[in-house]
Scaffold this motif. Structure first.
Motif, PDB file in Angstrom:
ATOM      1  N   LEU A 142      -9.467   7.316   7.051  1.00  0.00           N
ATOM      2  CA  LEU A 142      -8.025   7.361   6.744  1.00  0.00           C
ATOM      3  C   LEU A 142      -7.283   6.295   7.554  1.00  0.00           C
ATOM      4  N   PHE A 143      -7.547   6.269   8.883  1.00  0.00           N
ATOM      5  CA  PHE A 143      -6.886   5.275   9.731  1.00  0.00           C
ATOM      6  C   PHE A 143      -7.307   3.868   9.329  1.00  0.00           C
ATOM      7  N   LEU A 144      -8.633   3.683   9.126  1.00  0.00           N
ATOM      8  CA  LEU A 144      -9.177   2.349   8.887  1.00  0.00           C
ATOM      9  C   LEU A 144      -8.576   1.730   7.629  1.00  0.00           C
ATOM     10  N   ARG A 146      -5.901   2.622   5.808  1.00  0.00           N
ATOM     11  CA  ARG A 146      -4.451   2.421   5.852  1.00  0.00           C
ATOM     12  C   ARG A 146      -4.153   1.193   6.704  1.00  0.00           C
ATOM     13  N   GLY A 147      -4.876   1.071   7.839  1.00  0.00           N
ATOM     14  CA  GLY A 147      -4.671  -0.079   8.705  1.00  0.00           C
ATOM     15  C   GLY A 147      -5.053  -1.370   8.010  1.00  0.00           C
ATOM     16  N   LEU A 148      -6.190  -1.368   7.295  1.00  0.00           N
ATOM     17  CA  LEU A 148      -6.631  -2.576   6.594  1.00  0.00           C
ATOM     18  C   LEU A 148      -5.598  -2.991   5.551  1.00  0.00           C
ATOM     19  N   LEU A 150      -2.421  -2.396   5.598  1.00  0.00           N
ATOM     20  CA  LEU A 150      -1.245  -2.950   6.280  1.00  0.00           C
ATOM     21  C   LEU A 150      -1.537  -4.348   6.810  1.00  0.00           C
ATOM     22  N   MET A 151      -2.822  -4.587   7.194  1.00  0.00           N
ATOM     23  CA  MET A 151      -3.182  -5.920   7.684  1.00  0.00           C
ATOM     24  C   MET A 151      -3.172  -6.929   6.535  1.00  0.00           C
ATOM     25  N   LYS A 154       2.002  -6.593   4.771  1.00  0.00           N
ATOM     26  CA  LYS A 154       2.953  -5.659   5.362  1.00  0.00           C
ATOM     27  C   LYS A 154       3.899  -5.142   4.302  1.00  0.00           C
TER      28      LYS A 154
END
Lengths: 338, 379
Positions: A142-144, A146-148, A150-151, A154
């Motif tokens: 989930l974190f990975l 969503r973070g990817l 956003l990377m 934006k």
């Protein structure tokens, strides 16, 4: 079900209504009945036309696809929290490939689907080979993802591609003047395929066997490792497909899309009568679950005077109602599984 | 191999099998990792009459995760899970801020106490609901608490009427501020952790919680009131979440029903697992949970202080979480050991450490059997 009796006395006949009450499929029948009742109420109060059921499918098509993937995972006794993030990641990846890199839409879709399946595969490997609990492994997912996403971007990427627009606007007319979108058709095909795979293939039986008792499945010689990893890869694939359907719906790639969608998917699976401990449940139940949640949203938005938070309270209350109903109905028939 | 080397090896092995060894090692490594980037990372100063510094801010912002993870630990120890803690935080903050912001005199101490009392009562009611659903109705914990997770945030929005309620009460601000130069949250956390530790480790309560988590039916047959224990842990968890919600709204000076405690349940569960409490229940470590929550908070502070771009935050966090989970996985360590020393690691089963060691269904029963080595380790 009858058990072999050693003593000669004839078994007492089980009354028909008791047998009906003890049927584990009853929760799904109850869900279907409630869906019909809610629909009847809605159409009586707001005079639904024939497009309303079609719109129910169209507006929830992405959730249906994701819930199918979640059903497979939950049937093995696992859980997938990365669904919403993977959907968001897929929309961003599609947006980037189509608008920035000018990749043909078909190729972009294939890349997204493969990426989703690979993501699920990695989580499955973590769960199977390193014994990380599914809850934690998919939480990291989930974190990975969503973070990817956003990377990658934006901001939300608008998709102005002609092919995407024409697919999004393509309508399949139904008898009676209603129509279905491509996304809704994809969702129905996915459900049909999932029913076939779960009930008519070896893989489907392995999924049920692992959910019933993983140790027994292993001792029976079933390929537990392969099946479990495949299930998470399948869920990743479904999330990516759900992302593609979502792209058709919003026509952009949004890194903040579908936040918390995994909870909707899990709620739909639960309302559909699938046990979170695994081993029992049907894909059709999940479809009904999604439709029930969708119908609440439709009724609350048609009501007009109710604020948006009533959707949350309504979904929660309905979840409570269904769970208690399922418990009271099946309490004596099935073992209490915790 | 000489006798001395053998003794040393055994000492090292029993050290690495201590429950707190890996979490503490990770915490220290994370703290030291900051030094090259922020040379004054470990310095603590006094500014405006209260302490400041990176370590202080870790403790300050660690209040919420530690409190929530503390309650979650006991719930997970009974084999349950509580997804509703974030929603309970939002409800508790919303009630307190609504009462305070609508009052004529916001600075009245009795008003603040009354508001806090009502907020905590509401939290306890939420915990009672969860507990009865799980213990009495026999609903699976994830599903039972999913109800309040979904509906609770709606209820919180109902209380705030969809607005962000701000309050300017001075006595309420003390809760999320500083008392005697130290963050008030530190005192709250120490109080809760001490009470929980004394109640579970100095009385039979902890043993009962573990027995319910190990096998609820067996412990019921043995005379443990399993249902009552379960209701109690959900009540305690909701109380912790309620206090965390009060602290959060007090430190922000307002209640935001949408974002208060958002995703805190995931952080809390992660902290519990990193601290060495298995998700399957039957065992728990309060000190481990505190260290686990501090690891997560240090990680967040680290991301902030070494200046990782905001977009990369989540990826960095995910990668670290994956590494921590893999380090804690006995299977992963066994595989790595086998890769590094082929032959040497064979026939040396790893003892019961890590979150999933003895309780997870092991697919190699022969290797999972308790070895003579693991028996002599004091747990």
């Amino acid at each position: 079900m009858t058990t072999a009796k050693i003593d000669a006395r004839p078994a007492a006949p089980v009354p028909v209504w008791t047998r009906l009450l003890r049927d584990p499929r009853l929760p799904i029948v109850v869900t279907a009945a409630l869906l019909v009742v809610m629909y009847a109420y809605g159409s009586y109060r707001y005079s639904f036309d024939q497009q309303v059921p079609a719109n129910l499918l169209i507006n929830n098509s992405y959730l249906i696809v994701a819930a199918v993937g979640a059903t497979f995972v939950i049937l093995t006794g696992g859980i997938d929290l990365s669904i919403g993030s993977l959907v968001g990641f897929s929309t961003v990846l599609t947006g980037l490939l189509v608008t920035k890199n000018h990749v043909p839409v078909g190729l972009a879709a294939v890349v997204v689907l493969v990426a989703g399946a690979l993501g699920g595969l990695l989580m499955g490997c973590m769960i199977q080979y390193f014994r990380v609990p599914p809850f934690i492994a998919t939480l990291a997912g989930l974190f990975l993802f969503r973070g990817l996403s956003l990377m990658l971007s934006k901001e939300s990427i608008p998709i102005n591609d002609k092919t995407v627009a024409s697919i999004a606007q393509f309508h399949i007319s139904l008898p009676g003047g209603a129509f279905l979108s491509v996304g809704a058709t994809v969702a129905l095909v996915v459900v049909a395929l999932a029913v076939f795979v779960l009930h008519y293939t070896r893989f489907g039986r392995q999924v049920y066997a692992i959910g019933g008792n993983e140790q027994s499945a292993l001792l029976m010689g079933l390929p537990v490792a392969r099946t479990k990893i495949a299930v998470y890869a399948l869920s990743g694939f479904c999330s990516a497909l759900s992302g593609l359907v979502f792209v058709l719906y919003i026509q952009s790639g949004d890194p903040r899309a579908a936040i918390g969608m995994e909870l909707d998917a899990i709620a739909a699976v639960v309302i559909g009568g699938t046990l979170l401990t695994g081993g029992f449940g049907y894909v059709l139940g999940s479809l009904l679950g999604v439709l029930v949640i969708g119908l609440i949203k439709t009724i609350i938005s048609d009501e007009g005077t109710l604020s948006s938070w009533w959707i949350k309270i309504g979904t929660g209350a309905l979840l409570l109602l269904f769970i208690l109903l399922q418990r009271t109905v099946t309490a004596r028939g099935t073992r209490t599984t915790r | 191999m000489t006798a001395l080397a053998r003794i040393r090896q055994r000492d090292w092995r029993s050290l690495t099998r201590q429950q707190l060894f890996w979490p503490l090692l990770i915490l220290v490594a994370l703290l030291l990792f900051n030094l090259p980037f922020t040379p004054n990372f470990f310095s603590i100063g006094v500014r405006n009459g209260h302490l400041y510094g990176s370590l202080v801010s870790i403790l300050y912002f660690g209040t919420v995760p530690i409190l929530v993870a503390l309650g979650m630990t006991l719930v997970i120890a009974t084999g349950g899970i509580d997804l509703s803690v974030g929603a309970v935080m939002a409800i508790s903050g919303a009630i307190a801020c609504r009462l305070i912001s609508h009052a004529a005199d916001q600075n009245s101490v009795s008003l603040v106490l009354e508001a806090m009392g009502l907020a905590l009562l509401a939290s306890l009611a939420a915990g009672l609901f969860n507990g009865l659903m799980v213990a009495r109705a026999g609903v699976q914990p994830i599903v039972a608490t999913l109800i309040l997770m979904v509906a609770g945030r709606g209820i919180a929005q109902l209380i705030t009427s969809g607005f962000i309620l701000t309050e300017l009460s001075k006595p309420y601000g003390v809760l999320g501020g500083y008392a005697a130069t130290v963050p008030t949250g530190v005192f709250i956390v120490i109080g809760f952790v001490a009470v929980a530790a004394v109640l579970t480790r100095r009385t039979a309560l902890g043993l009962l919680v573990e027995s319910v988590g190990g096998n609820a039916e067996a412990s019921r047959l043995a005379g443990v009131r399993a249902q009552r224990i379960k209701v109690m842990v959900y009540l305690f968890c909701a109380l912790c979440a309620g206090v965390a919600g009060l602290w959060n709204s007090s430190s922000l000076g307002g209640a935001d029903a949408n974002n208060a405690g958002l995703w805190i349940e995931l952080d809390a569960i992660l902290a519990v697992v990193i601290g060495g409490t298995p998700l399957t229940g039957g065992r728990f470590s309060i000190s481990g949970t505190v260290v686990g929550a501090l690891i997560l908070q240090t990680l967040k502070t680290t991301i902030f202080t070494i200046g990782i771009p905001a977009q990369a935050n989540m990826v960095f966090e995910a990668v670290v979480v994956i590494i921590i989970c893999l380090l804690q996985s006995t299977d992963f360590r066994r595989r790595v050991a086998r890769l590094l020393r082929p032959g040497a690691a064979r026939g040396r089963p790893v003892g019961p450490v890590g979150p999933d060691g003895p309780t997870a269904p092991d697919q190699r029963p022969a290797q999972a059997a308790v070895s003579p080595e693991s028996v002599e380790i004091p747990s």
